[in-house]
Design an enzyme around this catalytic site. Sequence first.
Site: not given
Length: 523
Positions: A295, A329
């Site tokens: 990720e 993020c």
Amino acid sequence: MSEKKLSFPPFTNEPFTDFSKEENRREMLAALAHVKRELNRTYPLHIGGKEVYTGDWIISINPAHTGETIGKVSKAGLEQAEQAMQSALQVFESWKKTSVAERAALLVNAANLMRQRKHEFSARLVFESGKNWGEADADTAEAIDFLEYYAREMIRLDETNEHRPLVPVAGETNRLSYIPLGVGIVIPPWNFPLAICAGMSAAAVVAGNTIILKPASTTPVIAYKFYEVMVEAGIPADVIQYLPGSGSEIGDYLVGHPQTRFISFTGSKEVGLHINQLAAGQAPGQIWIKRLIAEMGGKDGIVVDETADLDAAADAIVASAFGFQGQKCSAGSRAIIVQDVYDELVDKITERTARLIVGLPEDNVPVGPVIDNSSYKRILDYIEKGKAEGKLLAGGGKAPGSGYFIEPTVFSDVAEDAVLMQEEIFGPVLAISKAKDWQDAIRIYNHTEFGLTGSYFSADEQRIGVALEHMHCGNLYINRKCTGALVGAHPFGGFNLSGTDSKAGGHDYLLLFTQAKLTSRKN
Ligand code: NAP
Ligand code: MG
């Protein structure tokens, strides 16, 4: 089968603490004082359940007070990495045989312990990662959620044959079992140093794998405290090898190791792609394709059309851009606004940004420091580039203090191809772009190599329908901020160069840590 019938109450998200209540404030202040007294301690590695001091150290500092040491953590080299691998391989043989019910119960124990010491964990996050109280509290709550959620998910996965039976065949008994993979390398980032570290580790372990946990080098003490609570909860001390060290040194060694079965990574695009390449090969003696869960970064954005509630949009844009200093993020580092309401909304964003106070996380101000000196310098460089690419409306440089403080910075009139609209800055910098109309705005939103989170603000149902279909990202929100995904409610993971779309905190996540074995038996 019978002992599987362990049942927990249905999963609910851990509530966030209301710090406007005097009692909660008092408890948090007491936790901060307690943690402050524990600063500057030393922490060992843990290999095979044993403490190891290598004589080499990672020094964790307070990003808001660079002179203050959070802790000194023993640093692993290649020798310890190999020992950790051997230990993880050995304990896998017994851990994989523990029942799912037992593994799940241990995760719930850990969640309970963490809940009892919630403010203490949050206080450590305040000091080591520079989160304000609310951000730290959300990080701790998410860690508790992951433990509770994956415990239940593993039980559900184990009961697959009851919930989703295979097609019956006369004369046969057929079963599907989700068995563990082997030894995994778990590599979390520093920006959710408790939640992501706990989630990635817990998922791997509850599925029956053993792991080598290599924490981010800027937040190793929080990771140590997580390891400690897992052991206290009853997870055998050697199921997790706690192994801080340099990503490029022991990270490369372990990713390339022939006995590594999977790598669970969350971090930057650059490191994720490097790991992807290194993991793809077959090392001598390696008998599987390593599984990679990666990720990575984002260039997330909020799109606003002329029918939207502009105050709600401005609130969401500022919260998404500057929450935890833009170091998520999911941070909304782009705002794409249609020209009809552009000036009005840009003014609202600028006003709200200018009101944000920068200061010490322990004093619970909205904006704290960025994580370290290299981030600090990199972000300030981007701000200088931004001065050439857009119109500076707020911030624009360093903020005072004895840490890595940067002013929340807003640039307007940034072209869609500008560096500021394309590269992940991972700091308190917002780029605003003007779109001709709502379709043009969606097009600009999609004009990125990433695809993690996005929001669309509108009151028009038909346009919302189009946005839902065409905005290409893993987590798409309507009329709300693009940060703050909740475990179980908003499974999280991105498209394109944002990663492998693992959907952490969702029903599909544990499949990534298991392999399905079909057994068919003639009656
Ligand atoms: P990073 O620099 O990529 O580091 C992440 C982890 O990888 C750290 O533990 C790091 O260790 C380790 N590492 C570095 N080089 C390595 C190598 N060659 N082999 C193995 N491991 C290595 O990322 P970060 O600065 O910690 O985190 C920020 C990034 O994470 C941003 O890009 C953000 O968008 C992304 N992120 C993504 C998600 C998501 O769910 N998509 C969530 C959170 C954060 P060291 O600390 O020792 O270098
Ligand atoms: Mg880094």
